[in-house]
Design a protein around this motif. Structure first.
Motif, PDB file in Angstrom:
ATOM      1  N   ARG A   1       5.653  -0.888   3.945  1.00  0.00           N
ATOM      2  CA  ARG A   1       4.213  -0.849   4.231  1.00  0.00           C
ATOM      3  C   ARG A   1       3.734   0.587   4.433  1.00  0.00           C
ATOM      4  NH1 ARG A   1       5.480  -5.360   7.559  1.00  0.00           N
ATOM      5  NH2 ARG A   1       5.408  -4.024   9.419  1.00  0.00           N
ATOM      6  N   GLU A   2       4.542   1.390   5.139  1.00  0.00           N
ATOM      7  CA  GLU A   2       4.153   2.778   5.417  1.00  0.00           C
ATOM      8  C   GLU A   2       4.103   3.615   4.141  1.00  0.00           C
ATOM      9  OE1 GLU A   2       3.382   4.473   8.171  1.00  0.00           O
ATOM     10  OE2 GLU A   2       3.661   2.926   9.703  1.00  0.00           O
ATOM     11  N   LEU A   3       5.128   3.452   3.299  1.00  0.00           N
ATOM     12  CA  LEU A   3       5.227   4.274   2.085  1.00  0.00           C
ATOM     13  C   LEU A   3       4.374   3.732   0.955  1.00  0.00           C
ATOM     14  CD1 LEU A   3       9.092   4.908   1.999  1.00  0.00           C
ATOM     15  CD2 LEU A   3       7.316   6.486   2.778  1.00  0.00           C
ATOM     16  N   ASN A   4       4.068   2.407   1.024  1.00  0.00           N
ATOM     17  CA  ASN A   4       3.336   1.756  -0.069  1.00  0.00           C
ATOM     18  C   ASN A   4       4.035   2.036  -1.396  1.00  0.00           C
ATOM     19  OD1 ASN A   4       1.329   0.053  -0.858  1.00  0.00           O
ATOM     20  ND2 ASN A   4      -0.267   1.616  -0.985  1.00  0.00           N
ATOM     21  N   ALA A   5       5.352   1.820  -1.399  1.00  0.00           N
ATOM     22  CA  ALA A   5       6.200   2.296  -2.486  1.00  0.00           C
ATOM     23  C   ALA A   5       6.659   1.166  -3.398  1.00  0.00           C
ATOM     24  CB  ALA A   5       7.421   3.000  -1.916  1.00  0.00           C
ATOM     25  N   THR A   6       7.065   1.533  -4.614  1.00  0.00           N
ATOM     26  CA  THR A   6       7.745   0.613  -5.521  1.00  0.00           C
ATOM     27  C   THR A   6       9.230   0.631  -5.167  1.00  0.00           C
ATOM     28  OG1 THR A   6       6.157   1.103  -7.284  1.00  0.00           O
ATOM     29  CG2 THR A   6       8.231   0.052  -7.933  1.00  0.00           C
ATOM     30  N   ILE A   7       9.746  -0.531  -4.793  1.00  0.00           N
ATOM     31  CA  ILE A   7      11.144  -0.621  -4.354  1.00  0.00           C
ATOM     32  C   ILE A   7      11.864  -1.706  -5.148  1.00  0.00           C
ATOM     33  CG2 ILE A   7      12.678  -1.216  -2.430  1.00  0.00           C
ATOM     34  CD1 ILE A   7      10.632  -0.042  -0.519  1.00  0.00           C
ATOM     35  N   ILE A   8      13.044  -1.352  -5.653  1.00  0.00           N
ATOM     36  CA  ILE A   8      13.930  -2.335  -6.301  1.00  0.00           C
ATOM     37  C   ILE A   8      15.208  -2.370  -5.471  1.00  0.00           C
ATOM     38  CG2 ILE A   8      15.083  -3.042  -8.427  1.00  0.00           C
ATOM     39  CD1 ILE A   8      13.102  -1.252  -9.947  1.00  0.00           C
ATOM     40  N   TYR A   9      15.547  -3.545  -4.988  1.00  0.00           N
ATOM     41  CA  TYR A   9      16.573  -3.702  -3.962  1.00  0.00           C
ATOM     42  C   TYR A   9      17.615  -4.702  -4.439  1.00  0.00           C
ATOM     43  CZ  TYR A   9      18.238  -4.501   0.890  1.00  0.00           C
ATOM     44  OH  TYR A   9      18.977  -4.610   2.037  1.00  0.00           O
ATOM     45  N   VAL A  10      18.880  -4.320  -4.397  1.00  0.00           N
ATOM     46  CA  VAL A  10      19.975  -5.193  -4.829  1.00  0.00           C
ATOM     47  C   VAL A  10      20.727  -5.728  -3.616  1.00  0.00           C
ATOM     48  CG1 VAL A  10      22.304  -5.105  -5.798  1.00  0.00           C
ATOM     49  CG2 VAL A  10      20.379  -4.328  -7.159  1.00  0.00           C
ATOM     50  N   THR A  11      21.002  -7.024  -3.617  1.00  0.00           N
ATOM     51  CA  THR A  11      21.812  -7.623  -2.560  1.00  0.00           C
ATOM     52  C   THR A  11      22.473  -8.895  -3.078  1.00  0.00           C
ATOM     53  OG1 THR A  11      21.790  -8.519  -0.299  1.00  0.00           O
ATOM     54  CG2 THR A  11      19.860  -8.954  -1.651  1.00  0.00           C
ATOM     55  N   HIS A  12      23.585  -9.288  -2.435  1.00  0.00           N
ATOM     56  CA  HIS A  12      24.177 -10.598  -2.712  1.00  0.00           C
ATOM     57  C   HIS A  12      23.814 -11.576  -1.607  1.00  0.00           C
ATOM     58  CE1 HIS A  12      27.061  -8.704   0.054  1.00  0.00           C
ATOM     59  NE2 HIS A  12      27.292  -9.933   0.467  1.00  0.00           N
ATOM     60  N   ASP A  13      23.102 -11.079  -0.588  1.00  0.00           N
ATOM     61  CA  ASP A  13      22.744 -11.878   0.578  1.00  0.00           C
ATOM     62  C   ASP A  13      21.368 -12.498   0.368  1.00  0.00           C
ATOM     63  OD1 ASP A  13      21.901 -12.822   3.063  1.00  0.00           O
ATOM     64  OD2 ASP A  13      22.913 -11.244   4.176  1.00  0.00           O
ATOM     65  N   GLN A  14      21.320 -13.829   0.201  1.00  0.00           N
ATOM     66  CA  GLN A  14      20.044 -14.473  -0.089  1.00  0.00           C
ATOM     67  C   GLN A  14      19.083 -14.411   1.107  1.00  0.00           C
ATOM     68  OE1 GLN A  14      19.058 -17.654   1.217  1.00  0.00           O
ATOM     69  NE2 GLN A  14      20.895 -18.080   2.372  1.00  0.00           N
ATOM     70  N   VAL A  15      19.601 -14.253   2.337  1.00  0.00           N
ATOM     71  CA  VAL A  15      18.716 -14.103   3.500  1.00  0.00           C
ATOM     72  C   VAL A  15      17.948 -12.788   3.400  1.00  0.00           C
ATOM     73  CG1 VAL A  15      18.599 -13.897   6.014  1.00  0.00           C
ATOM     74  CG2 VAL A  15      20.173 -15.543   4.970  1.00  0.00           C
ATOM     75  N   GLU A  16      18.646 -11.708   3.024  1.00  0.00           N
ATOM     76  CA  GLU A  16      17.973 -10.427   2.795  1.00  0.00           C
ATOM     77  C   GLU A  16      16.908 -10.572   1.716  1.00  0.00           C
ATOM     78  OE1 GLU A  16      20.348  -6.944   1.983  1.00  0.00           O
ATOM     79  OE2 GLU A  16      21.776  -7.490   3.548  1.00  0.00           O
ATOM     80  N   ALA A  17      17.265 -11.246   0.638  1.00  0.00           N
ATOM     81  CA  ALA A  17      16.327 -11.411  -0.468  1.00  0.00           C
ATOM     82  C   ALA A  17      15.077 -12.163  -0.021  1.00  0.00           C
ATOM     83  CB  ALA A  17      17.007 -12.156  -1.616  1.00  0.00           C
ATOM     84  N   MET A  18      15.269 -13.253   0.721  1.00  0.00           N
ATOM     85  CA  MET A  18      14.143 -14.081   1.151  1.00  0.00           C
ATOM     86  C   MET A  18      13.233 -13.340   2.133  1.00  0.00           C
ATOM     87  SD  MET A  18      14.180 -17.158  -0.266  1.00  0.00           S
ATOM     88  CE  MET A  18      13.320 -18.260   0.848  1.00  0.00           C
ATOM     89  N   THR A  19      13.805 -12.528   3.005  1.00  0.00           N
ATOM     90  CA  THR A  19      13.012 -11.884   4.045  1.00  0.00           C
ATOM     91  C   THR A  19      12.365 -10.574   3.588  1.00  0.00           C
ATOM     92  OG1 THR A  19      15.042 -10.879   4.905  1.00  0.00           O
ATOM     93  CG2 THR A  19      14.299 -12.910   5.950  1.00  0.00           C
ATOM     94  N   LEU A  20      12.918  -9.922   2.576  1.00  0.00           N
ATOM     95  CA  LEU A  20      12.419  -8.610   2.173  1.00  0.00           C
ATOM     96  C   LEU A  20      11.507  -8.640   0.946  1.00  0.00           C
ATOM     97  CD1 LEU A  20      15.613  -6.373   2.628  1.00  0.00           C
ATOM     98  CD2 LEU A  20      13.498  -6.250   3.950  1.00  0.00           C
ATOM     99  N   GLY A  21      11.812  -9.489  -0.013  1.00  0.00           N
ATOM    100  CA  GLY A  21      11.183  -9.373  -1.321  1.00  0.00           C
ATOM    101  C   GLY A  21       9.778  -9.943  -1.425  1.00  0.00           C
ATOM    102  N   ASP A  22       8.883  -9.197  -2.105  1.00  0.00           N
ATOM    103  CA  ASP A  22       7.624  -9.793  -2.566  1.00  0.00           C
ATOM    104  C   ASP A  22       7.941 -10.805  -3.666  1.00  0.00           C
ATOM    105  OD1 ASP A  22       6.057  -8.112  -0.920  1.00  0.00           O
ATOM    106  OD2 ASP A  22       6.155  -6.508  -2.419  1.00  0.00           O
ATOM    107  N   ARG A  23       8.904 -10.418  -4.493  1.00  0.00           N
ATOM    108  CA  ARG A  23       9.428 -11.310  -5.535  1.00  0.00           C
ATOM    109  C   ARG A  23      10.935 -11.142  -5.598  1.00  0.00           C
ATOM    110  NH1 ARG A  23       8.621 -10.874 -11.002  1.00  0.00           N
ATOM    111  NH2 ARG A  23       8.031  -8.693 -10.706  1.00  0.00           N
ATOM    112  N   ILE A  24      11.600 -12.198  -6.080  1.00  0.00           N
ATOM    113  CA  ILE A  24      13.060 -12.181  -6.203  1.00  0.00           C
ATOM    114  C   ILE A  24      13.436 -12.508  -7.637  1.00  0.00           C
ATOM    115  CG2 ILE A  24      15.212 -13.261  -5.447  1.00  0.00           C
ATOM    116  CD1 ILE A  24      13.819 -13.989  -2.828  1.00  0.00           C
TER     117      ILE A  24
END
Length: 366
Positions: free
Chosen positions: A182-205
Motif C-alpha cells: 500500500r505504501e509503495l503502490n508497487a507492482t509485485i510478483i510473489y512466488v510461494t508454495h504456501d497457499q495461506v500466503e497466497a490467499m492473504t497477500l495476493g490481489d490475484r493468484i
C-alpha cells in the motif's frame, strides 16, 4: 510502476522437457500477483525469466509494452528479493542497502535519503549500523526488502521470502508486506508454495502445476469457484473433502460413492441441471469442511450422513473432526469446544448448495 505481460512463454532446458509449457499472464500496474503451486511446478523458473536470470525459450515478456526477452537483467528496472536474503556478511545494514546505489554512481546525499526512507518504512532505523550476524531472520529479510526498495524499481519480485521464518514471524511479515504494498503502490510478483500466503497477500493468484497455468483469479474466486479438483484441493485449509463415485444413469439424479457408504439424492439440488450430461459417469463429489455441520443448515438441499469419529483437533477457535468414509477421510469444521472421542458416532449435515463436482477423468469442475 509497470504492467508485466507474459505471452505464451515457455522454458525448456537442453535435452530436457519443458519446465514451463505455455504461460500467458498479465500483471496489472500496481497489482500484487502471487504465483503459487507445489514444488517443481515452475513458479520460481517463471520469476527468474521475468528477472532475466533464465532465458525464455518461446514467447514474449513485455514490461510496459516493451519486449524484454533480450534485455540484460540490470537494464530491466526490476528488484528481486531471494529466499536466502543474500546479504554481504562483512557490511552493515546501511552498507548492504546502499551498495547497489553506490555501484550505480548515485550521489551520497541521494543514497542516504533513499536508505533512510526505506529503513523508516520497514522500521529498521535502529539496525543500520548492525551486521547481518547480529540480527534475527525476520530483520535480515527486512534488510533484503529494503535493499530492493531503495532502487525504486518498476517491478518487485519476491521468491519465497518467508520460507526461512518461523510460523509467528511469517504471519507478522505477511502483514508488513501488505502495508508495504500500500505504501509503495508497487507492482509485485510473489512466488510461494504456501497457499495461506497466497490467499492473504495476493490481489490475484496464479495457480501452477507441472509447468501449466491451471487457473488465475482473485483469492475468493479460487476458493469458491475452483476450475479443477487440483485447485480445490490445493487452495484452502483444511483442503476440500473429496468423495469419488458415480451418478445414476436413469431415474432421479443420485450420487453413489465408490464404496457405497454415501448415497446422495441430487434431484432437487442446485447443480442438478449441469450434472445431467454426466449421468452414469464417474465423478468426484467435493465439499469444504465448513459446509459440514451438526445442525441442518438453511439450504435448498441437505444430505445427512452417519459417520464415526476417527480423530479430533481442538484448535481453540474451532474443532476439526476427522471421520473415515469409504476408503478415504472426511474433515468437518465444527464450533469451538465440540467434545467427542475416538469411535463415537456423529451425524453430519452436508450443505449441497455449496457442493462441488469434478469430472473423474479430467479433474475439471462440472
Amino acid at each position: 510502476m509497470a504492467e508485466v505481460k507474459l505471452v505464451h512463454v515457455a522454458k525448456a532446458y537442453e535435452n530436457g522437457p519443458r519446465v514451463i509449457r505455455d504461460a500467458t499472464i498479465t500483471v496489472q500496474d500496481r497489482e500484487f500477483l502471487v504465483l503459487v503451486g507445489p514444488s517443481g511446478c515452475g513458479k520460481s523458473t517463471l520469476l527468474r525469466m521475468i528477472a532475466g536470470l533464465e532465458d525464455i525459450t518461446d514467447g514474449d515478456l513485455l514490461i510496459d509494452g516493451k519486449r524484454m526477452n533480450d534485455v540484460p537483467p540490470k537494464d530491466r528496472d526490476i528488484a528481486m528479493v531471494f529466499q536466502n536474503y543474500a546479504l554481504y556478511p562483512h557490511m552493515t545494514v546501511y552498507e548492504n542497502m546502499a551498495f547497489g546505489l553506490k555501484l550505480a554512481g548515485l550521489p551520497k546525499d541521494d543514497i542516504r535519503q533513499r536508505v533512510s526512507r526505506a529503513a523508516h518504512l520497514l522500521e529498521i532505523d535502529a539496525l543500520l549500523n548492525r551486521k547481518p550476524k547480529d540480527m534475527s531472520g525476520g530483520q535480515r529479510q527486512r534488510v533484503a526488502i529494503g535493499r530492493a526498495i531503495v532502487r525504486n524499481p518498476k517491478v518487485f519480485l519476491f521468491d519465497e521470502p518467508l520460507s526461512n521464518l518461523d510460523a509467528k514471524l511469517r504471519v507478522q511479515t505477511r502483514i508488513e508486506l501488505q502495508k508495504l504494498h500500500r505504501e509503495l503502490n508497487a507492482t509485485i510478483i510473489y512466488v510461494t508454495h504456501d497457499q495461506v500466503e497466497a490467499m492473504t497477500l495476493g490481489d490475484r493468484i496464479v495457480v501452477l502445476r507441472d509447468g501449466d497455468v491451471v487457473q488465475q483469479d482473485t483469492p475468493i474466486n479460487l476458493y469458491n469457484q475452483p476450475a479443477t479438483q487440483f485447485v480445490a484441493g490445493f487452495i484452502g485449509t483444511p483442503p476440500m473433502n473429496f468423495v469419488p463415485g458415480r451418478l445414476s444413469e436413469t431415474g432421479p439424479l443420485h450420487f453413489t460413492s465408490k464404496g457405497g457408504q454415501v448415497q446422495i439424492d441430487l434431484s432437487n439440488s442446485q447443480p442438478e441441471a449441469r450434472l445431467q450430461a454426466h449421468r452414469g459417469k464417474p465423478i468426484t463429489f467435493g465439499i469444504r469442511a465448513e459446509h459440514l455441520s451438526e445442525q441442518p443448515p438453511a439450504a435448498r438441499s441437505v444430505h445427512e450422513q452417519a459417520l464415526a469419529v476417527e480423530a479430533v483437533e481442538n484448535m481453540g477457535n474451532e474443532t476439526l473432526v476427522y471421520c473415515p468414509i469409504d476408503t478415504g477421510q472426511l474433515i468437518a469444521r465444527l464450533p469451538a469446544g465440540y467434545a467427542t472421542t475416538f469411535g463415537q458416532p456423529i451425524r453430519l449435515f452436508w450443505n449441497l448448495d455449496k457442493a462441488h463436482f469434478f469430472d473423474a477423468q479430467t479433474g475439471q469442475a462440472i
